[in-house]
Design a protein around this motif. Structure first.
Motif, PDB file in Angstrom:
ATOM      1  N   PHE A   2       1.358   3.469  -1.822  1.00  0.00           N
ATOM      2  CA  PHE A   2       2.765   3.336  -1.493  1.00  0.00           C
ATOM      3  C   PHE A   2       3.258   4.972  -1.473  1.00  0.00           C
ATOM      4  O   PHE A   2       4.219   5.041  -0.699  1.00  0.00           O
ATOM      5  N   LYS A   3       3.222   5.492  -2.782  1.00  0.00           N
ATOM      6  CA  LYS A   3       3.799   6.866  -3.121  1.00  0.00           C
ATOM      7  C   LYS A   3       3.450   7.695  -1.961  1.00  0.00           C
ATOM      8  O   LYS A   3       4.277   8.538  -1.597  1.00  0.00           O
ATOM      9  N   PHE A   4       2.220   7.741  -1.409  1.00  0.00           N
ATOM     10  CA  PHE A   4       1.839   8.629  -0.398  1.00  0.00           C
ATOM     11  C   PHE A   4       2.734   8.356   0.926  1.00  0.00           C
ATOM     12  O   PHE A   4       3.162   9.418   1.493  1.00  0.00           O
ATOM     13  N   ILE A   6       5.922   7.220   1.158  1.00  0.00           N
ATOM     14  CA  ILE A   6       7.078   7.796   0.841  1.00  0.00           C
ATOM     15  C   ILE A   6       6.964   9.372   0.883  1.00  0.00           C
ATOM     16  O   ILE A   6       8.105   9.875   1.502  1.00  0.00           O
ATOM     17  N   LEU A   7       6.241   9.879   0.332  1.00  0.00           N
ATOM     18  CA  LEU A   7       5.973  11.268   0.312  1.00  0.00           C
ATOM     19  C   LEU A   7       5.801  11.785   1.865  1.00  0.00           C
ATOM     20  O   LEU A   7       6.291  12.728   2.254  1.00  0.00           O
TER      21      LEU A   7
END
Ligand SMILES: [Zn+2]
Length: 90
Positions: A2-4, A6-7
């Motif tokens: 999920f962080k990826f 957003i990034l």
């Protein structure tokens, strides 16, 4: 994972912002010859009603008795036609 995502979205938005911020600059320094094609018919003509000079490509065209007339705006054209019809009735 999920962080990826957003990034990736942040990077994309940043890239778009950077692109739109950088792009207008080379446009302004473009040589005059590049813009010539659009300005070739940019003749100044006189409005027969308000007597203002303006570029022909912005003109409002009106044809009367086979004569081409060009006005700076539709309101000038309408007032000119109105004035002409007043002349005839008086
Ligand atoms: Zn006018």
């Amino acid at each position: 994972m999920f962080k990826f995502i957003i990034l990736a979205v942040v990077a994309y938005v940043f890239y778009r912002a950077l692109k739109s911020w950088i792009l207008p600059k080379p446009d302004a320094s473009r040589p005059v010859s590049d813009r010539k094609a659009g300005e070739i018919d940019d003749i100044m003509i006189k409005d027969p009603f308000c007597e203002a000079y303006f570029p022909k490509r912005n003109a409002v065209h009106y044809r009367e008795n086979g004569e081409d007339l060009y006005f700076c705006s539709t309101s000038c054209r309408d007032q000119y036609i109105q004035a002409r019809s007043d002349e005839k009735t008086n």
